[in-house]
Design a protein around this motif. Sequence first.
Motif, PDB file in Angstrom:
ATOM      1  N   PRO A 211       0.825  -1.213   0.000  1.00  0.00           N
ATOM      2  CA  PRO A 211       0.000   0.000   0.000  1.00  0.00           C
ATOM      3  C   PRO A 211       0.855   1.257   0.000  1.00  0.00           C
ATOM      4  O   PRO A 211       2.067   1.199   0.234  1.00  0.00           O
ATOM      5  N   PRO A 212       0.257   2.420  -0.228  1.00  0.00           N
ATOM      6  CA  PRO A 212       1.010   3.679  -0.309  1.00  0.00           C
ATOM      7  C   PRO A 212       1.783   4.034   0.960  1.00  0.00           C
ATOM      8  O   PRO A 212       2.812   4.709   0.876  1.00  0.00           O
ATOM      9  N   HIS A 213       1.292   3.586   2.127  1.00  0.00           N
ATOM     10  CA  HIS A 213       1.971   3.975   3.370  1.00  0.00           C
ATOM     11  C   HIS A 213       3.240   3.160   3.637  1.00  0.00           C
ATOM     12  O   HIS A 213       4.001   3.483   4.551  1.00  0.00           O
ATOM     13  N   PHE A 214       3.482   2.117   2.854  1.00  0.00           N
ATOM     14  CA  PHE A 214       4.657   1.272   3.042  1.00  0.00           C
ATOM     15  C   PHE A 214       5.852   1.944   2.357  1.00  0.00           C
ATOM     16  O   PHE A 214       5.860   2.131   1.140  1.00  0.00           O
ATOM     17  N   LYS A 215       6.868   2.314   3.126  1.00  0.00           N
ATOM     18  CA  LYS A 215       7.952   3.155   2.614  1.00  0.00           C
ATOM     19  C   LYS A 215       9.223   2.363   2.306  1.00  0.00           C
ATOM     20  O   LYS A 215       9.545   1.391   2.985  1.00  0.00           O
ATOM     21  N   LEU A 216       9.941   2.824   1.289  1.00  0.00           N
ATOM     22  CA  LEU A 216      11.155   2.191   0.821  1.00  0.00           C
ATOM     23  C   LEU A 216      12.332   3.152   0.972  1.00  0.00           C
ATOM     24  O   LEU A 216      12.288   4.271   0.455  1.00  0.00           O
ATOM     25  N   ASP A 217      13.366   2.719   1.682  1.00  0.00           N
ATOM     26  CA  ASP A 217      14.579   3.505   1.860  1.00  0.00           C
ATOM     27  C   ASP A 217      15.693   2.845   1.044  1.00  0.00           C
ATOM     28  O   ASP A 217      15.998   1.662   1.255  1.00  0.00           O
ATOM     29  N   LEU A 218      16.301   3.590   0.143  1.00  0.00           N
ATOM     30  CA  LEU A 218      17.242   3.022  -0.818  1.00  0.00           C
ATOM     31  C   LEU A 218      18.682   3.418  -0.494  1.00  0.00           C
ATOM     32  O   LEU A 218      18.978   4.599  -0.325  1.00  0.00           O
ATOM     33  N   ASP A 219      19.550   2.420  -0.441  1.00  0.00           N
ATOM     34  CA  ASP A 219      20.959   2.637  -0.106  1.00  0.00           C
ATOM     35  C   ASP A 219      21.854   2.061  -1.208  1.00  0.00           C
ATOM     36  O   ASP A 219      22.212   0.886  -1.178  1.00  0.00           O
ATOM     37  N   PRO A 220      22.250   2.879  -2.182  1.00  0.00           N
ATOM     38  CA  PRO A 220      23.132   2.396  -3.250  1.00  0.00           C
ATOM     39  C   PRO A 220      24.583   2.164  -2.812  1.00  0.00           C
ATOM     40  O   PRO A 220      25.389   1.679  -3.608  1.00  0.00           O
ATOM     41  N   ASN A 221      24.915   2.527  -1.582  1.00  0.00           N
ATOM     42  CA  ASN A 221      26.302   2.400  -1.109  1.00  0.00           C
ATOM     43  C   ASN A 221      27.305   3.061  -2.058  1.00  0.00           C
ATOM     44  O   ASN A 221      28.350   2.486  -2.393  1.00  0.00           O
ATOM     45  N   ALA A 222      26.975   4.267  -2.506  1.00  0.00           N
ATOM     46  CA  ALA A 222      27.848   5.110  -3.333  1.00  0.00           C
ATOM     47  C   ALA A 222      28.034   4.594  -4.752  1.00  0.00           C
ATOM     48  O   ALA A 222      28.842   5.138  -5.504  1.00  0.00           O
ATOM     49  N   THR A 223      27.276   3.574  -5.174  1.00  0.00           N
ATOM     50  CA  THR A 223      27.471   3.009  -6.513  1.00  0.00           C
ATOM     51  C   THR A 223      26.818   3.830  -7.615  1.00  0.00           C
ATOM     52  O   THR A 223      26.973   3.497  -8.800  1.00  0.00           O
ATOM     53  N   TRP A 224      26.095   4.904  -7.255  1.00  0.00           N
ATOM     54  CA  TRP A 224      25.538   5.775  -8.299  1.00  0.00           C
ATOM     55  C   TRP A 224      26.556   6.817  -8.737  1.00  0.00           C
ATOM     56  O   TRP A 224      26.215   7.779  -9.426  1.00  0.00           O
ATOM     57  N   GLN A 225      27.786   6.662  -8.299  1.00  0.00           N
ATOM     58  CA  GLN A 225      28.995   7.292  -8.844  1.00  0.00           C
ATOM     59  C   GLN A 225      29.131   8.784  -8.590  1.00  0.00           C
ATOM     60  O   GLN A 225      30.056   9.225  -7.905  1.00  0.00           O
ATOM     61  N   ASN A 226      28.254   9.606  -9.145  1.00  0.00           N
ATOM     62  CA  ASN A 226      28.394  11.053  -9.011  1.00  0.00           C
ATOM     63  C   ASN A 226      27.034  11.711  -9.240  1.00  0.00           C
ATOM     64  O   ASN A 226      26.059  11.041  -9.598  1.00  0.00           O
ATOM     65  N   ALA A 227      26.978  13.005  -9.030  1.00  0.00           N
ATOM     66  CA  ALA A 227      25.698  13.715  -9.127  1.00  0.00           C
ATOM     67  C   ALA A 227      25.099  13.610 -10.521  1.00  0.00           C
ATOM     68  O   ALA A 227      23.882  13.468 -10.687  1.00  0.00           O
ATOM     69  N   ALA A 228      25.954  13.665 -11.548  1.00  0.00           N
ATOM     70  CA  ALA A 228      25.459  13.643 -12.926  1.00  0.00           C
ATOM     71  C   ALA A 228      24.732  12.347 -13.255  1.00  0.00           C
ATOM     72  O   ALA A 228      23.760  12.351 -14.019  1.00  0.00           O
ATOM     73  N   SER A 229      25.193  11.226 -12.687  1.00  0.00           N
ATOM     74  CA  SER A 229      24.519   9.960 -12.946  1.00  0.00           C
ATOM     75  C   SER A 229      23.421   9.664 -11.928  1.00  0.00           C
ATOM     76  O   SER A 229      22.417   9.031 -12.255  1.00  0.00           O
ATOM     77  N   ALA A 230      23.587  10.134 -10.689  1.00  0.00           N
ATOM     78  CA  ALA A 230      22.615   9.825  -9.638  1.00  0.00           C
ATOM     79  C   ALA A 230      21.306  10.596  -9.793  1.00  0.00           C
ATOM     80  O   ALA A 230      20.219  10.037  -9.575  1.00  0.00           O
ATOM     81  N   ILE A 231      21.378  11.869 -10.149  1.00  0.00           N
ATOM     82  CA  ILE A 231      20.163  12.691 -10.204  1.00  0.00           C
ATOM     83  C   ILE A 231      19.144  12.151 -11.201  1.00  0.00           C
ATOM     84  O   ILE A 231      17.951  12.036 -10.871  1.00  0.00           O
ATOM     85  N   PRO A 232      19.526  11.770 -12.425  1.00  0.00           N
ATOM     86  CA  PRO A 232      18.520  11.208 -13.340  1.00  0.00           C
ATOM     87  C   PRO A 232      17.882   9.916 -12.817  1.00  0.00           C
ATOM     88  O   PRO A 232      16.687   9.686 -13.038  1.00  0.00           O
ATOM     89  N   ILE A 233      18.663   9.093 -12.119  1.00  0.00           N
ATOM     90  CA  ILE A 233      18.102   7.871 -11.536  1.00  0.00           C
ATOM     91  C   ILE A 233      17.038   8.224 -10.508  1.00  0.00           C
ATOM     92  O   ILE A 233      15.928   7.680 -10.509  1.00  0.00           O
ATOM     93  N   ILE A 234      17.375   9.148  -9.619  1.00  0.00           N
ATOM     94  CA  ILE A 234      16.446   9.539  -8.563  1.00  0.00           C
ATOM     95  C   ILE A 234      15.213  10.213  -9.146  1.00  0.00           C
ATOM     96  O   ILE A 234      14.088   9.990  -8.684  1.00  0.00           O
ATOM     97  N   LYS A 235      15.410  11.033 -10.161  1.00  0.00           N
ATOM     98  CA  LYS A 235      14.272  11.697 -10.807  1.00  0.00           C
ATOM     99  C   LYS A 235      13.294  10.676 -11.383  1.00  0.00           C
ATOM    100  O   LYS A 235      12.068  10.849 -11.306  1.00  0.00           O
ATOM    101  N   LYS A 236      13.809   9.605 -11.976  1.00  0.00           N
ATOM    102  CA  LYS A 236      12.933   8.568 -12.520  1.00  0.00           C
ATOM    103  C   LYS A 236      12.133   7.867 -11.428  1.00  0.00           C
ATOM    104  O   LYS A 236      11.003   7.422 -11.640  1.00  0.00           O
ATOM    105  N   LEU A 237      12.732   7.782 -10.237  1.00  0.00           N
ATOM    106  CA  LEU A 237      12.061   7.099  -9.125  1.00  0.00           C
ATOM    107  C   LEU A 237      11.069   7.987  -8.396  1.00  0.00           C
ATOM    108  O   LEU A 237      10.332   7.502  -7.531  1.00  0.00           O
ATOM    109  N   GLU A 238      11.040   9.279  -8.722  1.00  0.00           N
ATOM    110  CA  GLU A 238      10.115  10.183  -8.036  1.00  0.00           C
ATOM    111  C   GLU A 238       8.650   9.820  -8.284  1.00  0.00           C
ATOM    112  O   GLU A 238       7.772  10.192  -7.514  1.00  0.00           O
TER     113      GLU A 238
END
Length: 428
Positions: free
Chosen positions: A164-191
Motif C-alpha cells: 500500500p502507499p503507506h509502506f515506505k522504501l529507503d534506498l541505499d546504493p552504497n555510493a554506486t551511483w557514482q556522481n551527481a550527474a549519474s545519480a540525479i537522473p536515476i532519482i528523478k525517474k524514481l520520483e
Amino acid sequence: MKIVDVDRIIVDVPFTRRQQKITAREVYNWAILELCRVETDTGHVGWGETVIHYTWARVSDESVARVVGQSPAALMHDDSLGAGLQMALFDLVGKVLEVPVYQLLGGKCRDWVPLSWWSIDASPQDWAAEAKDALKAGYTSFKLKPRPWWDIGAQIGAICKVVPPHFKLDLDPNATWQNAASAIPIIKKLERYDNVAMYETPIPQHDILGNRQIRASINRPIAMHFGSPPFITQVREEVCDGYVICAGKSQVMRQGTLSAEAEMPFWLQLVGNGLTTTWAAHLGAVLTHATWPTISCVNLYSHQLLKKKIKVVGGYHRVPDGPGLGVEVDEKAIAKYRVPPRTLKKLNGAIYDRPKPRIINTVVYQDGSCVHMAASNQGYGYFGSGHGPAQAEGTRLETWADDGSKEWQKLFSRAQQHPVRDRWQGRS
C-alpha cells in the motif's frame, strides 16, 4: 559484585529460505553470531550478541580478560569491549538493579521504536516477495540495496504493485551511483513512486559538491553515515538531511546528542538478531531524534534466539520494561544452533566462517553484452569507478554456481583477476 565468567558461544542461525538464496553471493556469513554470557559471583547473568563478520567492534580475548574480576558497572560504558560484551554488561547491570536498560542510558522519550525490514540486492520478484512478508509481519518500511547489476525501476515497480502507499522504501546504493550527474537522473525517474521515502549515500560521501547538488535537486531526504565527512562539515555544507549511526553505546549516545542539537533525525544501524534488535530499542527509546526506522536485519534470521518473538505493530515494536534488556534468551535454540567446540578447535582459534560460495555473477544488459564477476563485491569498485553504468534499464544478474566443469573453472579464474566483459551466451 564481580564478574566471574564470560562464556563466548558461536552459533550459526540459518536465514529464512528466500534470504538464504538472496544472501548466498555476499552476506551469507552474517548468520554466524557470537553470544556473550556473562555471570557474576551473585549469580546474575547477562547476555549480548555480535555478528562477528559485520560489527562495529568484535569481542577480543583481551576484552574478556579485562572484565573478569571487575564490576560490570565499572566497564559497561567502554565501547572498546566490543558489541556483544558491552551489551551483556548492560543487560547484567539492569538485572542486578532491577531496572530496564533504557533507565541506565537516560530518560525515555518513547515507548515504541520504529523498525525496518532489510534486504541486500535481489531480483524484482524476490524483493516484492520480501515486501509482502514484511507487510504481513507488521512492518511499514523496507531498507533496500540498489546495485548497478539490477534495474532499479523494475525492482521498485514490482514492490509497489504489492504494497500500500503507506509502506515506505529507503534506498541505499552504497555510493554506486557514482556522481551527481549519474545519480540525479536515476532519482528523478524514481520520483514517480510515492513509496520511495529516502536515499542513503547515493554517491561517495566525501563528494561534498556532488551531494549538495543532489540534495538541492531532489524531493526526498538524503542520509549519510555520521562523521563522513566530519560532522561539522556535514551540517555546514548541508549535504544531508539525517544520519546513519552505528557504534558502541558511548559513541551512539554522543552522535545521537549531536544530531539532536543539529535538529537532524537518524536511524540506528545495529545489525544482529533478537538481542541486538532489543538493545537498539533501548537506545532508540532515549535518543530524541532516533525517529527513522532502526536497521537490525533481524528479519533475515529463521529464529530470533528469544523465548518470545519480537512483535512489530504498525512498523514499531515496544521497548521492554523488564530488568536489563527485558527479554529471555531461548537456551534450547542456542544449543541447537551452537557450532560444536570441536569444529572451532579445528580452525586453530580463528573466527568461525562458512565456506565462501563459488559463484560467477554475470551482469547482463539489454544489448546482449555482459560482465562476469567472481564475487559480487568486485562490483563495488568496478562500477563505482565508472567501468559500467550506475543504472541501466533491463539489467539483470545471472548466477552460475560451480558445476565442476572446465568452462566454469576457466571463467572463474579469469574473473578472479578482473571482471570479464563478454557477450551473453546463456547457460548450456
